[in-house]
Design a protein around this motif. Structure first.
Motif, mmCIF file in Angstrom:
data_model
loop_
_atom_site.group_PDB
_atom_site.id
_atom_site.type_symbol
_atom_site.label_atom_id
_atom_site.label_comp_id
_atom_site.label_asym_id
_atom_site.label_seq_id
_atom_site.Cartn_x
_atom_site.Cartn_y
_atom_site.Cartn_z
ATOM 1 N N ARG A 7 -4.548 14.199 8.947
ATOM 2 C CA ARG A 7 -5.702 14.198 8.288
ATOM 3 C C ARG A 7 -6.352 12.840 7.633
ATOM 4 O O ARG A 7 -5.582 12.154 7.163
ATOM 5 N N GLN A 8 -7.613 12.834 7.469
ATOM 6 C CA GLN A 8 -8.402 11.872 7.190
ATOM 7 C C GLN A 8 -8.006 11.659 5.503
ATOM 8 O O GLN A 8 -7.878 12.365 4.920
ATOM 9 N N LYS A 9 -7.655 10.362 5.261
ATOM 10 C CA LYS A 9 -7.573 9.903 3.744
ATOM 11 C C LYS A 9 -8.786 10.358 2.799
ATOM 12 O O LYS A 9 -9.803 10.364 3.615
ATOM 13 N N ASP A 10 -8.655 10.511 1.384
ATOM 14 C CA ASP A 10 -9.678 10.873 0.726
ATOM 15 C C ASP A 10 -10.061 9.478 0.122
ATOM 16 O O ASP A 10 -9.589 8.940 -0.809
ATOM 17 N N ASP A 11 -11.367 8.768 0.599
ATOM 18 C CA ASP A 11 -11.454 7.629 0.195
ATOM 19 C C ASP A 11 -11.875 7.448 -1.312
ATOM 20 O O ASP A 11 -11.866 6.689 -2.044
ATOM 21 N N GLU A 44 0.766 -1.312 0.033
ATOM 22 C CA GLU A 44 -0.022 -0.035 -0.112
ATOM 23 C C GLU A 44 0.867 1.159 -0.191
ATOM 24 O O GLU A 44 1.857 1.187 0.620
ATOM 25 N N VAL A 45 0.587 2.187 -0.745
ATOM 26 C CA VAL A 45 1.159 3.412 -0.839
ATOM 27 C C VAL A 45 -0.022 4.613 -0.391
ATOM 28 O O VAL A 45 -0.947 4.683 -0.865
ATOM 29 N N TYR A 46 0.407 5.428 0.348
ATOM 30 C CA TYR A 46 -0.118 6.834 0.894
ATOM 31 C C TYR A 46 0.676 7.765 0.784
ATOM 32 O O TYR A 46 1.684 7.752 1.130
ATOM 33 N N SER A 47 -0.156 8.971 0.498
ATOM 34 C CA SER A 47 0.814 10.354 0.158
ATOM 35 C C SER A 47 0.001 11.328 0.890
ATOM 36 O O SER A 47 -1.270 11.549 1.054
ATOM 37 N N PHE A 97 1.090 7.521 -14.476
ATOM 38 C CA PHE A 97 0.312 7.571 -13.105
ATOM 39 C C PHE A 97 1.378 8.195 -12.117
ATOM 40 O O PHE A 97 2.586 8.313 -12.397
ATOM 41 N N TYR A 98 0.781 8.792 -11.082
ATOM 42 C CA TYR A 98 1.418 9.548 -10.027
ATOM 43 C C TYR A 98 0.527 9.142 -8.873
ATOM 44 O O TYR A 98 -0.587 9.103 -8.933
ATOM 45 N N PHE A 99 1.099 9.675 -7.602
ATOM 46 C CA PHE A 99 0.458 9.564 -6.278
ATOM 47 C C PHE A 99 -0.003 10.773 -5.992
ATOM 48 O O PHE A 99 0.639 11.828 -5.951
ATOM 49 N N GLU A 100 -1.103 10.923 -5.580
ATOM 50 C CA GLU A 100 -1.939 12.347 -5.294
ATOM 51 C C GLU A 100 -2.101 12.383 -3.647
ATOM 52 O O GLU A 100 -2.022 11.347 -2.726
ATOM 53 N N GLU A 101 -2.133 13.698 -3.202
ATOM 54 C CA GLU A 101 -2.353 13.767 -1.613
ATOM 55 C C GLU A 101 -3.644 13.154 -1.054
ATOM 56 O O GLU A 101 -4.533 13.178 -1.737
ATOM 57 N N ARG A 102 -3.162 12.499 -0.020
ATOM 58 C CA ARG A 102 -4.289 11.867 0.762
ATOM 59 C C ARG A 102 -5.047 10.601 0.011
ATOM 60 O O ARG A 102 -6.222 10.175 0.182
#
Length: 139
Positions: free
Chosen positions: A91-95, A80-83, A127-132
């Motif tokens: 802050r809560q992740k953006d589901d 899993e990757v989280y940014s 592809f790239y990783f977005e905030e939350r």
């Protein structure tokens, strides 16, 4: 502000600097700094690390991360990757941004089918990783 990227797995992962096959992309996998412990709540996996590299836009950093995953994650496992921005780890992740990439079935999200021989290059190009955002990558 800095956008931080974290990865989590069911097992311990190798630490250090890793390059992609072109030697142009670089990713560092480091132990999680104590100041970022709260980010662990975003993951379902016990081993959490910081991934340092250019992961906020398509390119060689993405290629290096997916090369690392293809080497160190066994078939049938996932990571899993989280940014998130620095200071916003609680802050809560953006589901709505949750995303799954299936490396074995060559599926990027719901709608993009990847080429078997060029899958990592294709991911690096689009592809790239977005905030939350939490991304699950299955091998």
């Amino acid at each position: 502000m800095t956008l931080h990227h974290f990865i989590a797995a069911d097992k311990e992962l190798p630490l250090g600097s890793f390059r992609d096959q072109t030697e142009e992309g670089l990713i560092d996998i480091d132990k999680l700094d104590q100041g970022y412990e709260m980010v662990k709540t975003k993951f379902s996996k016990p081993f959490v690390y910081e991934a340092i590299g250019c992961l906020h836009k398509p390119g060689n950093g993405i290629r290096a991360l997916f090369s690392y995953i293809s080497i160190y994650i066994a078939e049938g496992e996932d990571i899993e990757v989280y940014s998130c921005w620095d200071g916003e780890e609680d802050r809560q992740k953006d589901d709505r941004l949750d995303f799954v990439i299936h490396l074995k079935t060559l599926q990027l999200g719901r709608h993009v089918k990847l080429n078997k021989k060029k899958s990592i290059d294709e991911i690096a190009e689009m592809f790239y990783f977005e905030e939350r955002q939490l991304v699950k990558i299955r091998k």
